[in-house]
Design an enzyme around this catalytic site. Structure first.
Site, PDB file in Angstrom:
ATOM      1  N   CYS A 222       0.823  -1.203   0.000  1.00 40.23           N
ATOM      2  CA  CYS A 222       0.000   0.000   0.000  1.00 40.23           C
ATOM      3  C   CYS A 222       0.862   1.259   0.000  1.00 40.23           C
ATOM      4  O   CYS A 222       1.845   1.344   0.737  1.00 40.23           O
ATOM      5  CB  CYS A 222      -0.915   0.002   1.220  1.00 40.23           C
ATOM      6  SG  CYS A 222      -2.089   1.373   1.222  1.00 40.23           S
ATOM      7  N   ARG A 296       2.035 -15.895  -7.602  1.00 41.32           N
ATOM      8  CA  ARG A 296       3.316 -16.340  -8.176  1.00 41.32           C
ATOM      9  C   ARG A 296       4.508 -15.642  -7.542  1.00 41.32           C
ATOM     10  O   ARG A 296       5.462 -15.239  -8.203  1.00 41.32           O
ATOM     11  CB  ARG A 296       3.363 -16.106  -9.683  1.00 41.32           C
ATOM     12  CG  ARG A 296       2.661 -17.148 -10.532  1.00 41.32           C
ATOM     13  CD  ARG A 296       1.193 -16.914 -10.608  1.00 41.32           C
ATOM     14  NE  ARG A 296       0.595 -17.744 -11.672  1.00 41.32           N
ATOM     15  CZ  ARG A 296      -0.673 -18.106 -11.671  1.00 41.32           C
ATOM     16  NH1 ARG A 296      -1.477 -17.778 -10.662  1.00 41.32           N
ATOM     17  NH2 ARG A 296      -1.160 -18.832 -12.664  1.00 41.32           N
TER      18      ARG A 296
END
Length: 387
Positions: A222, A296
């Site tokens: 963030c 991933r």
């Protein structure tokens, strides 16, 4: 105590999780005796940890696995899983693109409309495999897709935005979501967030929230604090919001859990959040490191695909172990990022806390040197707390 920033502007000192430490009391107990169960509405869980509704963290498979392991995962209803029937090629593109191309790629991929039929499909896929179907949407998304979620039979609905309040002003052309009405009409518990203040927490509880999320900007991916300048360090935010919970409970007899959301990496972070008053925590990047995570080895925030602002970034977190190792052990790493349940139970035993309520009452001290004191060799050799 207020601090004078300058003439006409005072400020209150706020503390982050890294600035505090927990103090052992007069008793200890065996970790096996520590009781960690908690609940939201009628949903009871052994582990007070929720996986964030982020596309690199939770998909159908992760939601089911987390349920099986005693925790909870929340699916983002406005993300990749509901925009694409087969999200795997999209997730591969996100993982393979360079850092310079990331923001425009995300704006492109998230421009694909959300498909209501995929919302129903994902919820049913989770439930058919025995998982708890917890889902998340922004207030606008909740207004648009709430009836679909209800008809699909979701177990929990999280209404999330960077900041949520009951006093939101919208342009005349936009419909404003009535949070109290939404909570009343939905057939499942509704969790509201995020917030960082006593007053907003109290208002959200009065509106009918089944739980309240606390945290603005501390998440690993963030950038709200940098882009918007908004946020309150987590230790102070949790303590303030927990005070609202306790006052609301005394006034109404209704206990509404407070969930610390964002910025938590280690087992120690989770323990300190509960000691500050949280009933549970929501974490993203630690679960993005699981072998089963859809990202991933990458992690990005919910607000990242903004069409006008880079409200977040993609970070490489790697893959460090299975979801079970991260959540329940056995730990394969020495830095506190594996076996969160074991860390919580051991901390509770060390502090003499038999349950989460007692954990919330332990003594907390301001300790800015907690993570560096005496750790010269770990820092020099990049081991344990020196990583």
């Amino acid at each position: 105590m207020d601090i004078q920033i300058g003439r006409g502007k005072m400020a209150r000192r706020a503390y982050g999780i890294d600035e505090i430490a927990l103090v052992p009391g007069q008793r200890t107990l065996d970790p096996s005796l520590a009781e960690t169960h908690w609940q939201i509405g009628s949903i009871k869980r052994e582990i007070p940890i929720i996986a964030s509704a982020m596309d690199g963290v939770v998909d159908v498979r992760m939601a089911v696995l987390l349920s099986q392991l005693g925790a909870l995962g929340v699916l983002n209803l406005e993300g990749i899983q509901t925009r694409y029937a087969d999200p795997n090629p999209i997730l591969e593109r996100i993982a393979s693109v360079g850092s310079q191309e990331f923001v425009p790629l995300m704006q492109e991929l998230y421009a694909e409309p959300v498909k209501p039929e995929l919302i129903t499909q994902r919820i049913q896929e989770i439930k058919q495999q025995g998982g708890i179907a917890a889902v998340s949407a922004t207030p606008a998304g909740a207004s648009k897709y709430g009836s679909i979620v209800a008809n699909a039979g979701a177990d929990l609905f999280f209404v999330q935005a960077t900041v949520v309040s009951t006093a939101h002003l919208s342009p005349e052309s936009m419909a404003n979501l009535d949070l109290a009405e939404f909570c009343r009409e939905m057939p499942m518990p509704v969790v509201l967030g995020n917030c960082v203040t006593y007053e907003v927490t109290l208002n959200l509880m009065k509106a009918g929230a089944a739980a309240v999320l606390v945290g603005i900007g501390p998440g690993a991916a963030c950038t709200s604090r940098g882009v918007l300048g908004v946020g309150v360090p987590q230790a102070t935010a949790i303590a303030d919001c927990a005070a609202a919970r306790d006052d609301y409970h005394r006034e109404t007899g209704n206990y509404v859990p407070v969930i610390a959301d964002g910025g938590l990496i280690t087992g120690g972070d989770i323990c300190k959040c509960i000691a500050c008053g949280a009933d549970g925590v929501m974490i993203g990047s630690p679960f993005a490191r699981a072998a089963e995570a859809p990202g991933r080895g990458f992690h990005w925030g919910m607000a990242t695909p903004s069409p006008v602002l880079p409200r977040g970034t993609r970070i490489r977190v790697g893959t460090t172990g299975t979801l079970e190792q991260i959540l329940r052990g056995p730990a394969q790493l020495d830095d506190g990022t594996h076996n969160f349940l074991g860390a919580l139970k051991t901390s509770m035993g060390t502090l003499g806390a038999k349950n989460l309520k007692e954990m919330q009452q332990v003594e907390v001290v301001i300790a800015p040197s907690l993570l560096t004191e005496g750790k010269v060799y770990q820092k020099a050799q990049q081991l344990g707390m020196g990583k």
